[in-house]
Every structure is written in C-alpha cells, then in structure tokens.
Scaffold this active site. Structure first.
Site, PDB file in Angstrom:
ATOM      1  CG  ASP A   1      41.885  68.820  22.331  1.00  0.00           C
ATOM      2  OD1 ASP A   1      42.648  68.770  22.294  1.00  0.00           O
ATOM      3  OD2 ASP A   1      41.514  68.450  23.614  1.00  0.00           O
TER       4      ASP A   1
ATOM      5  CG  HIS B   1      45.574  70.653  14.834  1.00  0.00           C
ATOM      6  ND1 HIS B   1      44.942  70.938  15.647  1.00  0.00           N
ATOM      7  CD2 HIS B   1      46.114  71.904  14.059  1.00  0.00           C
ATOM      8  CE1 HIS B   1      45.189  72.419  15.973  1.00  0.00           C
ATOM      9  NE2 HIS B   1      46.362  72.798  15.185  1.00  0.00           N
TER      10      HIS B   1
END
Ligand code: GDP
Length: 426
Positions: free
Chosen positions: A12, A40
């Site tokens: 992340d 994503h």
C-alpha cells in the site's frame, strides 16, 4: 529497458499510482507475483479503480498488460476486472496471460477460509483469496498451469488424483463438504473459455520485446517486509515481493532489470497481523487513517482499516536494500501537511540496545521505537511541481529520511493523480 516498481514496506505504498504514471512511457507492464489478495488504487480520467489482478497499465491504449507465470491467477476475478473497466468506458486493453501461470482453484479459496476459521484468534489475517493454499500446491507440484487446460484427458486424470488428498483434509480436518471431480473439471472448462484468447508464451514474447528495445515495467505487489524469505516471516505473503523475483515471475534474464524504483510512503501502514514497531493507536492513528491515501487508509480488497504508524527508517532502509533500489519514489507526502510535528522512527531498542538494522522476527517482536520529532510544514503541498517550491520543513523531512535510508529519493508524490509528482533533479 526493464524497470521494476516495488514496495519497501508492508504494501500500500502507492505502487499503483507510480506504475500508472511510469506506464505513460512503457510498452509492456507485467505482474510477476501475488494474486488478487491485494489491490492497487488508481485515480485517472476514467474514474477511480481498485485493481487486484490486472497490471496498472491497462488504462493506456499503447501498452500491453501481462500476467506473468509467477502470478496466482484467479480467472473469474481477472474477467470481472476486465469487465469493470470496460464498463466504465476504458478501451479494451491488450492482455496476455502466461501459459505457465498457475490457476487459483475454487478449493484454494475454501481452504484459505477453513484454515482461518480453524486457527481462529491465531490466524495470519489472510484476505482469504486462496493465495497460501495456491502457492503451497504449486510447490508441492499439485497445482494447475493454464497450459494444462488444453489437454482435457490428462487434466481430468490429474484432478481425480489431486482431490483425493484434498478430500481427506476436508473430511477429517475441516469437516466440510467434499470436492467433486466432475464439477471441478467443468469449472476449469469455463475458465478455459475465459482465458483462451489471452494465453501465450510470455517469456518468449518478452525476450523478443527486450531485443527490440521496448520499455518494460515489472509491477510488484505488497512490499519487502511481506517477502517470504526476507520479510517478517511467518506474517508474510506466499510469493516473493522482491524485484529480483521479477526475473523469474516474468521469465526474463535477471541482468535486464536496470532500474528498481522502490515506492516508500511518507508514513507507515500495514494490514494483517505481525510486529509493526512504529505503530500508533487511538485518536492519533484515526486521524492519520482518515486523512491517509486518497479517501482514507482502508484495504483495497477487504475494506478493513489499515494499521497506522509513523515513518520507519529502520524498516525502510532494510526494505530498500533488499529490493536493490536504484530510485526511491516517496509518496503520499501531502497527507502529513496537517501535523505540527512529525515523529519518525530512527532506531529500534531491543533488550536495551539501539539498532538501525532490521532484525529477524523474534527480535522484531521485542523492538521498541526510538522516535525523533521533526517540525511539520502545515501547508497543502498538492499542486506543487518543483522540488524547490516545497516548504522548507517539507524538504527537510524528505532529506532527513533520504539520509537515514541511504537511497536517493528521485520522485516525490504529492497527490493521488498521475500528474501529482515532483521529479527531483539530482
Ligand atoms: P499500492 O498497492 O502500493 O498501489 O497502494 P494502494 O493503492 O493500496 O494505496 C495507495 C493509496 O494512496 C491509493 O488510495 C492511492 O490513490 C493513494 N495515493 C498514491 N499516491 C498518493 C499521494 O501522493 N498522495 C495521496 N494523498 N494519495 C496517494
């Protein structure tokens, strides 16, 4: 030229955004590991998208998007994802799937759930996407490659052989319904129809592309600390998250990877269980979580709140080293603009001694953060395009971290969009 975009931390970090941005000058983008367990987030002219399987280049019509052999391929997820983007008027991307990629089987997902249930409070915090059972089977040599869909007789025979041991576990360990061979075969035939148009010999394709001088991006998932060898084992993922594995998971020569862009977030976040030395809690964490990323720090796959922490120089120095970093992309810096002071973790205290070397897991669990507080800049830095225009304290924060981690920060991301990027001239 081949470049890899990978994460230095727990995932992340904003790899999707950096890949999407670099994809403008790329011909080919390759996913080389992981599966649909992480995501994503990409914000562009078409909208906001959470991709789990497709590479982050699918929004450009000049790129080819590739699922490499190292990926845990969930075929229905792939197809729903293609549909979800074309439904939002993104032109149909060019997609290739390696004939050597293995498939996530419906029972991998079930085993993941059953095992989490069995472990209850001692679970690993899996996203239950079947990733651990998938890679276990791959290395136990009872996985199914895409290529096997094209020999129906051999496939049927193998299914029968493999489900014998699966059914023993289902019956005696998990007390769950058994797997039926015909049903599994029929499901795989459905998968075959879905994947057939895209299947190719990816490593041969990439070999030619490299010879033709094409620009290739390898897109990593998660980050260094989730690598099964070099991460916080066993609280890791089941495939290597390192740029080096890009050579294997895409099927290209290792010496072709010339640039390794390691994405580092301006503060820390993590999902799942495991030691997280610079973690913060309570209101302080809630505030950062709420302001973090683009719309808060919540898992792209599960929606669960991420654990939050201050920037960790020890973990990031290690995470960058183990990736073989040539460039650091420093992301989500804009989010810190609300803080008067910004603590940074500069060392770990373990059994009364301070170290800046990232330890193995048993020592990591004992580590306490040594914090240094830097002044904030109390300004919105979104929209700034040149490094020198950043507030002084903001530059000081970047330069302090660069010195601590020992790798050059060549890009600074100050917003979620493609154009929110400052290229630092060094
Ligand atoms: P990835 O898995 O490494 O691609 O990371 P995620 O996509 O899960 O998390 C990154 C989040 O931060 C996403 O919501 C992005 O849109 C967002 N993001 C990326 N770069 C920036 C940035 O520089 N500033 C802000 N505010 N958000 C960013």
């Amino acid at each position: 030229m081949v470049q890899a975009v990978v994460g230095a931390n727990w995932g992340d970090e904003g790899k999707g955004k950096i890949t999407d941005m670099l994809a403008e000058n790329a011909d080919i983008i390759v996913r080389f590991q992981g599966g649909a367990n992480a995501g994503h987030t990409i914000v562009n002219n078409y909208g906001k998208f959470a991709l789990h399987t497709l590479p982050s280049g699918v929004f450009y019509d000049h790129t080819t998007s590739i699922i490499g052999n190292g990926v845990a391929l969930n075929i229905p997820v792939l197809f729903n994802e293609i549909k979800s983007i074309t439904d939002k008027n993104v032109p149909m991307p060019k997609i290739l799937v390696s004939d050597r990629a293995q498939m996530v089987m419906p029972y991998h997902i079930l085993f993941d759930q059953y095992e989490e249930e069995r472990l209850a409070g001692k679970s690993f915090g899996s996203t239950k996407s079947g990733i651990a059972p998938f890679y276990s089977d791959k290395y136990a040599k009872i996985g199914f490659q895409v290529s096997e869909l094209f020999d129906e007789e051999a496939l049927r025979e193998k299914i029968e052989r493999v489900i014998v041991q699966k059914n023993i576990l289902l019956e005696h360990l998990y007390h769950k319904p058994l797997i039926d061979a015909d049903e599994t075969f029929n499901t795989l035939m459905e998968y075959k129809k879905m994947v057939e148009p895209y299947v190719c010999d990816v490593s041969a394709f990439l070999w030619d592309a490299i010879k033709e001088g094409k620009n290739i991006l390898l897109e990593g998932q998660l980050g260094s600390l989730k690598d099964p060898d070099h991460g916080i084992y066993p609280m890791v993922t089941s495939s290597s998250t390192l740029a080096a594995y890009g050579a294997i998971g895409a099927g290209i020569p290792p010496y072709e990877i010339k640039k390794i862009v390691t994405v580092v977030k301006a503060y820390s976040s993590a999902v799942g269980a495991g030691a997280f030395v610079s973690e913060i809690f309570g209101d302080e964490a809630d505030e950062l979580r709420k302001r973090g990323g683009d719309g808060g720090e919540y898992g792209a796959t599960t929606g669960r709140p991420r654990r939050m922490g201050w920037f960790d120089c020890v973990a990031t120095k290690y995470g960058c080293r183990i990736q073989g970093t040539t460039d650091v992309a420093f992301t989500v810096l804009d989010v810190l603009g609300y803080l008067d002071e910004i603590p940074v973790c500069v060392g770990y205290e373990i059994d009364g001694e301070v170290t800046t070397d990232f330890p193995t897991t048993s020592k990591l669990e004992k580590a306490k953060p040594v914090l240094k507080t830097l002044p904030g800049w109390k300004e919105d830095i979104r929209g700034i395009k040149e490094y020198d225009k950043l507030p002084e304290n903001c530059r000081k924060y970047i330069e302090f971290i660069e010195e601590q981690i020992g790798f050059p920060i060549t890009m600074v991301s100050n917003g979620p969009k493609r154009e929110d990027i400052i290229i630092r001239k060094k």
